[in-house]
Design a protein around this motif. Structure first.
Motif, mmCIF file in Angstrom:
data_model
loop_
_atom_site.group_PDB
_atom_site.id
_atom_site.type_symbol
_atom_site.label_atom_id
_atom_site.label_comp_id
_atom_site.label_asym_id
_atom_site.label_seq_id
_atom_site.Cartn_x
_atom_site.Cartn_y
_atom_site.Cartn_z
ATOM 1 N N ILE A 7 30.465 30.778 34.721
ATOM 2 C CA ILE A 7 29.109 30.531 35.238
ATOM 3 C C ILE A 7 28.717 31.681 36.156
ATOM 4 C CG2 ILE A 7 27.721 28.953 36.652
ATOM 5 C CD1 ILE A 7 29.672 26.713 35.737
ATOM 6 N N LYS A 55 33.068 43.147 41.490
ATOM 7 C CA LYS A 55 32.052 42.242 42.032
ATOM 8 C C LYS A 55 31.038 43.024 42.867
ATOM 9 C CE LYS A 55 34.063 37.923 42.671
ATOM 10 N NZ LYS A 55 34.888 36.902 43.354
ATOM 11 N N ASP A 101 31.435 33.592 49.954
ATOM 12 C CA ASP A 101 30.194 33.737 50.721
ATOM 13 C C ASP A 101 29.856 32.521 51.574
ATOM 14 O OD1 ASP A 101 27.807 32.265 49.104
ATOM 15 O OD2 ASP A 101 29.275 33.066 47.718
ATOM 16 N N MET A 115 41.248 36.141 37.036
ATOM 17 C CA MET A 115 41.919 34.858 36.778
ATOM 18 C C MET A 115 41.085 34.097 35.751
ATOM 19 S SD MET A 115 42.717 33.960 40.717
ATOM 20 C CE MET A 115 41.849 35.233 41.563
ATOM 21 N N LYS A 142 20.755 29.568 48.459
ATOM 22 C CA LYS A 142 21.524 30.529 49.242
ATOM 23 C C LYS A 142 20.663 31.105 50.362
ATOM 24 C CE LYS A 142 25.331 30.637 46.722
ATOM 25 N NZ LYS A 142 26.658 30.307 47.217
ATOM 26 N N LEU A 166 25.429 33.224 42.069
ATOM 27 C CA LEU A 166 24.089 33.393 42.624
ATOM 28 C C LEU A 166 24.026 34.625 43.523
ATOM 29 C CD1 LEU A 166 23.143 29.707 43.572
ATOM 30 C CD2 LEU A 166 22.475 31.019 41.558
ATOM 31 N N VAL A 167 25.158 34.954 44.146
ATOM 32 C CA VAL A 167 25.116 36.106 45.061
ATOM 33 C C VAL A 167 25.883 37.311 44.534
ATOM 34 C CG1 VAL A 167 24.850 34.609 47.080
ATOM 35 C CG2 VAL A 167 27.095 35.446 46.501
ATOM 36 N N MET A 168 26.844 37.079 43.647
ATOM 37 C CA MET A 168 27.636 38.204 43.141
ATOM 38 C C MET A 168 27.373 38.404 41.651
ATOM 39 S SD MET A 168 29.319 38.911 45.894
ATOM 40 C CE MET A 168 30.772 39.887 45.739
ATOM 41 N N GLU A 199 39.021 42.742 42.294
ATOM 42 C CA GLU A 199 39.866 41.577 42.566
ATOM 43 C C GLU A 199 40.633 41.230 41.286
ATOM 44 O OE1 GLU A 199 37.609 38.472 44.760
ATOM 45 O OE2 GLU A 199 37.908 37.363 42.891
ATOM 46 N N ARG A 200 41.790 40.635 41.428
ATOM 47 C CA ARG A 200 42.573 40.245 40.246
ATOM 48 C C ARG A 200 41.778 39.247 39.402
ATOM 49 N NH1 ARG A 200 48.126 41.521 40.365
ATOM 50 N NH2 ARG A 200 48.730 39.876 38.956
ATOM 51 N N LYS A 211 34.248 26.225 39.591
ATOM 52 C CA LYS A 211 33.962 27.596 39.148
ATOM 53 C C LYS A 211 34.318 28.631 40.218
ATOM 54 C CE LYS A 211 29.110 27.500 40.615
ATOM 55 N NZ LYS A 211 28.881 28.679 41.413
ATOM 56 N N ASP A 223 35.585 32.692 45.940
ATOM 57 C CA ASP A 223 34.144 32.799 46.244
ATOM 58 C C ASP A 223 33.956 32.643 47.762
ATOM 59 O OD1 ASP A 223 31.479 32.540 46.611
ATOM 60 O OD2 ASP A 223 31.181 30.908 45.191
#
Ligand SMILES: Nc1ncnc2c1ncn2[C@@H]1O[C@H](COP(=O)(O)OP(=O)(O)OP(=O)(O)O)[C@@H](O)[C@H]1O
Length: 607
Positions: free
Chosen positions: A330, A348, A493, A431, A358, A333-335, A428-429, A477, A491
């Motif tokens: 999904i 990212k 933020d 997943m 947000k 919204l910010v990234m 970032e790794r 998510k 996530d």
């Protein structure tokens, strides 16, 4: 830059002086870095956990501080007009000369790059001016007059038990052991079991890194056993018991367990290393599948980790042809998150604007990511590498990705010939997003996997809470599943400290009108959290609900959150074991173990 105070020096002299200033800056950095690791030992001996945590956090910033100091000195001392291209070229050559005989040349090269990249325009970021490729080899550093990186013990001569005791006592921890002979006997039993009754060969030996690895409330002995062609690593965690005496808590012999101890989701170790490359070389023999970049990073040398990661990434690009795509799952919204299918990382980018609900800014998001970088990630938050001005070959980007980048983050994107430059991003790794993991498990009718995902999810939340982190947005998510099946949060933020949150029950309706109201009739402050509402967002799926209620129902109660918050406010630092409970030696209770350990927490760290 300011006007030089002295008559114009020969350019070669200027280059020499600049090189000297940069190396002095690095040497100061590494001296302080080592001091912090030496002090970590004292914090361990005195069980001074709060101060130890603070010191570990502060050490993360040492590097950037020293780089900025160095940049400032150079800007104060030299006039722009004195700093021609040839001066910078010569600076690098002088610097190379100065590194001969240096004990941390690879780190010093990286420090040079950091200083120069702060001063020079990115068109200078090539091998003439900075160390795009390393020059000094770390393989043959002369360590003769230094303390050895590792010590060797010969059990065939002295007996295994005696050797093991010497290994531990040689660290000379200034603290009493509760019952070292008892612990050594257990350690010996485990090692003998692993050796499998093989007769001692002429090369039978135990190699142990000379300094302990400190992290949180543990000190770790790291080594390997060699007998004939058999060779296996081991790690022995040393902890304090509740009487503030030392105990050997376990021995990690399993490859996966040792890998997890050095995982990207954990805080960095504090280790006093005169020649860090020799430590990395030793650790690579224990963890051959871990890239050198990750080993440097977990040792707290995260800039070196970042440099090596970037070199590996460029190599990877050269040897592959696939294209960067929007990451599956999904959309954020910010990234804006994208990935290269052949590469196990995601990229990212913070979007330029965020839709409701947000209410945040780019600066606030960066702050949250920085918070995670400095926080103990307790095996439940992914570490991120932050980069500026990363160039990608345009032809490797899908059209859809370019369109998304231009739509969502135009201020961060620039085209330069056949390259697309992204001004700021995190790596970032990669997943498997937990929502995808759960729906795949459901589609496959695999209830055991669903249950595993749900247990891990709840455990991740519990451990985040133990580390004073409220994830904010707990939807599936926002969590990923690692290759070892562990659930990790990514996530950041909306995260807050647990101690800043106000956990509340939903008030009883005052009348019928309240009861019928579609909107909350009671006032809600910014940090108010209503745990009983979590179920409405998380438990729409009957199977997930069944397993969640079986293992983690208390997460839906205010009392759970409030009691954890109170413990943290009382100064209690929870034990989070980076290895499974079942391998712990018998009779070893940690000093500050939670009063009641729920049974499912027993497997918390079984990554
Ligand atoms: N490390 C990762 N590995 C795999 N996929 C990831 C990773 N990080 C993010 N993603 C994917 O990108 C999506 C958005 O990422 P993320 O949750 O970080 O963005 P966000 O904008 O902060 O999300 P939100 O809108 O929930 O605030 C995730 O839902 C997931 O599908």
């Amino acid at each position: 830059m300011k006007q030089a105070a002295f008559p114009k020096l020969l350019s070669s002299q200027i280059a020499f002086d600049i090189a000297h200033t940069i190396l002095d800056g690095f040497d100061k950095h590494y001296r302080l870095f080592r001091q912090a690791s030496q002090v970590a030992r004292q914090h361990f001996e005195t069980a001074n956990w709060t101060v130890a945590q603070q010191a570990a956090r502060e050490r993360i910033d040492f590097y950037d501080k020293r780089v900025l100091e160095c940049v400032q000195v150079l800007e104060d001392e030299y006039d722009d007009s004195e700093l021609s291209d040839s001066v910078w070229r010569e600076t690098k050559l002088h610097y190379i000369g100065m590194l001969s005989g240096h004990k941390q040349p690879e780190l010093a090269e990286t420090f040079f790059n950091s200083v120069c990249c702060n001063i020079l325009h990115r068109t200078y970021f090539h091998n003439d001016f900075i160390f795009v490729r390393p020059v000094i080899s770390t393989e043959y550093i002369d360590t003769e007059e230094l303390l050895p990186t590792y010590r060797v013990y010969y059990p065939a001569t002295d007996g295994l038990r005696f050797s093991l005791k010497r290994i531990v006592t040689n660290f000379q921890l200034n603290c009493k052991f509760a019952n070292l002979d008892r612990d050594i006997a257990q350690l010996e039993e485990c090692l003998l079991h692993k050796l499998g009754g093989d007769a001692p060969e002429p090369n039978y030996q135990i190699q142990v890194l000379s300094n302990l690895f400190f992290r949180n409330k543990g000190a770790y002995v790291v080594g390997k056993v060699i007998n004939g062609t058999q060779e296996f690593p081991f790690v022995v965690p040393i902890l304090h018991n509740r009487h503030c005496e030392l105990v050997l808590d376990a021995v990690l012999l399993d490859h996966a367990q040792i890998t997890i101890l050095f995982s990207f989701t954990r805080a960095y170790f504090m280790v006093d290393m005169e020649v860090p490359s020799a430590y990395v070389q030793f650790l690579r023999t224990l963890l051959p599948r871990k890239p050198r970049s990750e080993i440097y990073t977990i040792l707290g040398l995260q800039k070196q980790g970042k440099t090596l990661f970037y070199r590996d990434y460029l190599q990877h690009l050269k040897h592959t042809a696939d294209r960067f795509e929007i990451a599956p799952g999904i959309r954020g919204l910010v990234m804006l998150v994208f990935a290269l299918p052949s590469f196990p990382y995601v990229f990212k980018v913070i979007k330029d604007f965020f839709p409701a609900p947000k209410e945040t800014t780019r600066a606030q998001i960066k702050e949250k990511y920085l918070l995670v970088k400095h926080h103990d990630r307790v095996g439940r938050m992914a570490d991120t590498l932050e980069y500026s001005n990363v160039a990608f070959p345009v032809e490797r980007f899908s059209e859809e990705l370019i369109a998304e980048l231009l739509h969502h983050a135009p201020s961060l994107v620039e085209f330069e010939g056949d390259r697309i430059i992204i001004r700021h991003l995190y790596i970032e790794r990669r997943m498997v997003p937990l929502n995808i993991f759960l729906s795949n498990a459901e589609a496959a009718g695999n209830d055991a996997l669903i249950e595993h995902g749900v247990i891990e999810y709840g455990n991740a939340i519990r451990e985040l809470v133990a580390a004073n982190i409220f994830p904010g947005d707990m939807l599936y998510k926002n969590f990923g599943v690692t290759r070892q099946g562990r659930v990790v949060f990514y996530d950041y933020d909306e995260i807050e400290y647990i101690t800043d949150c106000n956990f509340r029950d939903i008030p009883q309706p005052r009348n019928e009108e309240d009861e019928m109201s579609a909107e909350p009739w009671y006032s809600i402050a910014k940090h108010d959290v209503f745990p009983e509402q979590f179920g409405a967002f998380l438990l729409g799926n009957a199977k997930i609900k069944q397993y969640f209620m079986k293992h983690h129902a208390e997460l839906l109660t205010k009392d759970f959150w409030q009691s954890r918050k109170q413990r943290i406010m009382d100064g209690f630092i929870e034990d989070v074991f980076p290895y499974p409970q079942h391998i712990r030696f018998r009779n070893q209770a940690p000093a500050f173990a939670p009063a009641t350990t729920p049974p499912h927490l027993e497997n918390l760290n079984n990554e």
